[in-house]
Structures are given as structure tokens and as C-alpha cells.
Scaffold this motif. Sequence first.
Motif, short mmCIF file in Angstrom:
data_model
loop_
_atom_site.label_atom_id
_atom_site.label_comp_id
_atom_site.label_asym_id
_atom_site.label_seq_id
_atom_site.Cartn_x
_atom_site.Cartn_y
_atom_site.Cartn_z
N GLU A 97 -31.56 -20.57 -7.05
CA GLU A 97 -31.41 -19.69 -5.90
C GLU A 97 -31.60 -20.71 -4.82
N GLY A 98 -32.48 -21.60 -4.68
CA GLY A 98 -32.60 -22.51 -3.75
C GLY A 98 -34.04 -22.14 -2.89
N LYS A 99 -34.47 -21.17 -3.07
CA LYS A 99 -36.04 -20.87 -2.34
C LYS A 99 -36.89 -22.01 -2.61
N ILE A 100 -37.75 -22.12 -1.84
CA ILE A 100 -39.05 -23.15 -2.13
C ILE A 100 -39.77 -22.85 -3.46
N ASN A 318 -34.48 -29.64 -0.23
CA ASN A 318 -34.36 -29.18 -1.71
C ASN A 318 -35.85 -28.26 -1.80
N GLY A 319 -35.76 -27.34 -2.41
CA GLY A 319 -36.95 -26.28 -2.49
C GLY A 319 -37.89 -26.91 -3.53
N ASN A 321 -38.92 -29.80 -3.44
CA ASN A 321 -39.82 -30.90 -2.48
C ASN A 321 -40.99 -30.05 -2.04
N PRO A 322 -42.25 -30.24 -2.15
CA PRO A 322 -43.27 -29.61 -1.72
C PRO A 322 -43.35 -29.51 -0.11
N ASP A 323 -42.73 -30.50 0.34
CA ASP A 323 -42.83 -30.51 1.99
C ASP A 323 -41.74 -29.39 2.59
N THR A 324 -40.83 -28.94 1.92
CA THR A 324 -39.77 -28.23 2.33
C THR A 324 -40.24 -26.63 2.58
N LYS A 325 -39.95 -26.30 3.86
CA LYS A 325 -40.05 -24.99 4.29
C LYS A 325 -38.83 -24.08 4.39
#
Length: 487
Positions: A97-100, A318-319, A321-325
Motif C-alpha cells: 500500500e505504501g504507508k509508513i 519508501n515507507g 525507511n524508518p525516517d520516512t513520514k
Amino acid sequence: MLQTTVKTYQNYINGEWVESVNKETFESINPADTNDIVGRFQSSTEEDVIKAIEAASDAFQEWANTSPSKRAQILNKAAAILESKVDQYGEELTREEGKILSGAKGEVQRTAQTLRYYAVEGLSFTGETFPNDDPNMDVFTQREPLGVVSVITPWNFPISIPARKIAPALITGNTVVFKPSSDTPLIAVRLVEALHEAGIPKGVINFVTGSASKVGDALVTHPAIRAVTFTGSTGAGEDIHRKASLTTRTQMELGGKNPLIVMEDADIDHAAQLAVNGGFSLTGQACTGTSRVIVMESVADEFVQKLIEKTQSQTIGNGLNPDTKIGPLANNKQLKNVLNYIEIGKEEGAELVYGGNHLTDSEFSNGYYVEPAIFTNVSPTMRIAKEEIFGPVIAVITVNSYEDAIQIANDVEYGLSASIVTKDIGLAKRFTREIEAGTVKVNRTTTGNLINAPFGGLKKSSTSTFRESGRVGLEFFTQIKTVYIGY
């Protein structure tokens, strides 16, 4: 990313995993990297759906007679299975889906909580006894399941929304045919697998994937279908509502154009953070997302400045990645729709003060990425202020009074969620009475709802008949008989 062997997943009909009749499949693609195929799924036909409905119909009477404690046991066991696989399923959900990732894992956990919640609530959901003047007569109501229920769900919360429909349907004794969005079928498979592993009897839950244009009508018009619960676009909901027969219940949770009103006395920093959280989390793809901010003119400049500053700090990527919001949009159709509305806003004369660019360089080259967009100088009559965009676009509308704000907030066809930011308790209470929305908040984001509280909209955001979530979420799936017993 390196593509490994792509697995093909099947439909689940009458307790068995089976291919579709035509043996055709479609691919689920990672919106962050379109070279990554998440899986292949059955491109079902009407014949597949009819088989699923017939299996559900055959299983109904035995399931309706199954003890409530046995039904609850299955829901609790399925919840435990989901909880044991949060990490795996969270990563799969993010890919699909793309969400973090934190949001994806939270959704899987919330799904398990929903199953447990209804396992408990269903054990005490019953009728009423009525006093009467005849001492030799008892009068009471008893609740009974409806029969076969169609569950049709969207891609933005692709496991938690199905759970809040399927769990109350099952605990009250109904059987289910479940069709998920074709953008997110894998996480739906995982929910059905959990129920299967938990020991649900054959035919009680059935699962078909494929295009709504091919299978949707049968899920609504088949004579064995007693209820349809749907979450999605208002247009699709209206189509389902028209096609359903007089004896088929419908529960529609549809679109929104949700306002956040910011008053002069608001904590502006807090208000800006609420707008970012409500408007840009899930890349703006929430039916309760904040798409309009109606702000008092005296604080508008300060608010917009803080809104831009906070939006700039949101890392896009990319969700996983832990830094992605902010992750990608869910599919190419969504990307085109959002970019189109950004152009419409410019053409209408609104000022794009931040973002709105289609991101295509380097790590964004294979995904559906767009910068969050902030428009100012927005007129309430503009399309970007009236129509649901379902993406990371916020329209800022400036007013001079609460009366203007509430009039503008209500002057749309939707009424799903709304919020106000103020320190004035009296004004906040007035807002809760005057706003035309099913979910009303004060000093909180327009997004989010408790699993134990009712959820639903007004106007074209819902059929406004039966609410989802909470104890009242059980009502849609039962019918009442009034019984008179004389002695």
C-alpha cells in the motif's frame, strides 16, 4: 529492489484455497517501487463469486446455531495469530500500500484488537424485555443474524477496515463473502488465513479477488445476499445503494471533505501540527483526512508559515525507511488524480505556496511520489475546496468570524469528520452542535477513531443508517423479532 519469485495467491471458498474459474491473475505492485511485484492474485469472475455466495449460504444455518463462545474463541485465536506476525504483515502491508512501516504495524495490531473487542461485545449483545399489563405474558425482542453478508473494502486501511466489518458480522452469526481492493489483496489474504488457521468452519468466511466491474454486481444483487457493507468512494457507494434490493441492507462509509477550523485563540503551533498530521499522514489518503483548513484572518499568516515549516520537515520516501513520514500514493490513478487537482487549484486562482511537485528523480523514479501541496487564497467555491482529492493537498481558507467558518465548513456535500482548534470551551461546545459531521473533534486531528466508539458520516459521507465500530457496529448485522409469550 531484486525481484524474487513472485507467489500466486488464491481465492478462499468453502474452506479451500482455489484458483478462479478462468485461471487468470493480476499483479499487486509496490507503489514505492513499481518494479517490485508483491504477488499475483485471482482475477475472479461472477461464477467465482456465486460459488462463494452459495458456500456462505450453505454454511449459514450451522454457523448461526454455533454458540457465541465458540465464535468468540475463533476471533480471539485469529487475533493472536495476527499479533504473532505483526512484523511480517506490517512489512507486507507497507510494500503493498505504501504507508509508513510504523503505521502498517499499528494497523495490524489494531486489527487484532478489533477482533478481540467484538469477541467480547458479541457475548452480551442481545434483545430487551418489556413490561406489560398482563402478568401471564412475557414480551421481549431477540436478535438474529441476517444471513450472507458482502464485505467490500478499500485499499487505504486494507486490514483494519475489513476487520471492523467482518468481526461483528461473524460474532453475530452471519456468513461472509469478502472482496478486498485489487491494490491491497495480500494483507486481506493474511486476515483470511488467520481466521482459517483459527478453525473457522467451511463456508463461513469466503474470499474473492478481482475487478469490481466483473464481480461487484453479483456481490450486491445475488438473491442470497442479505446485507452489503462497503467503504469507498461516494460514487461507488451510490451505485451499490441503487442496485441493492429492498430486502438487502446497505452500510456505506464514503467520502469526506473534512475541515479543521483554527480560531484566533488557538495554539497556532499545535494547530499547524494537527493540520500536517491530519492532512499528510497516509499521504492524505484517508477519508477523514484534513483537506480544508478554515483559519481566522488575524492568525492566518502565522498559521501558514508554521504549516509550511512543519511540512518541510516531513521526509518523503519508501515507507520501509524508518525516517520516512510520507510514503507514495497507492497507485498511478491516485497520482494522476492528485496532480490533476493541483493543476486545477492553480487554474482556479489559488496560490500554491508549497510543494505539489511530481517527484521523479533518483529514489523516487519508480514510485508514485508527490510533494504535499499547500494552497492559500482559496475561495470556498473552488473545486479544491469542494471536491474530495484523497491526497496530500490542503486548501487554506481565510475568514473573519466563527459564523463564516461554520457556514463554509458545512457548505459541502460531505459530512464525515471535522475539528476545531480553540481554548474557548463554550465555542467548542457550540461547534459540536452546529457542525454537520458524524465525527466531531476539538483540538485533535480530523483523522482517527476508537475501535470502541461509533464511526460514520452525515450527508453524502454515509447512508447514515447504521454506524460502524463500537457496540453499535453490531446492529447492522442483526435483525429483531418481537416475541409475545402467554402462559
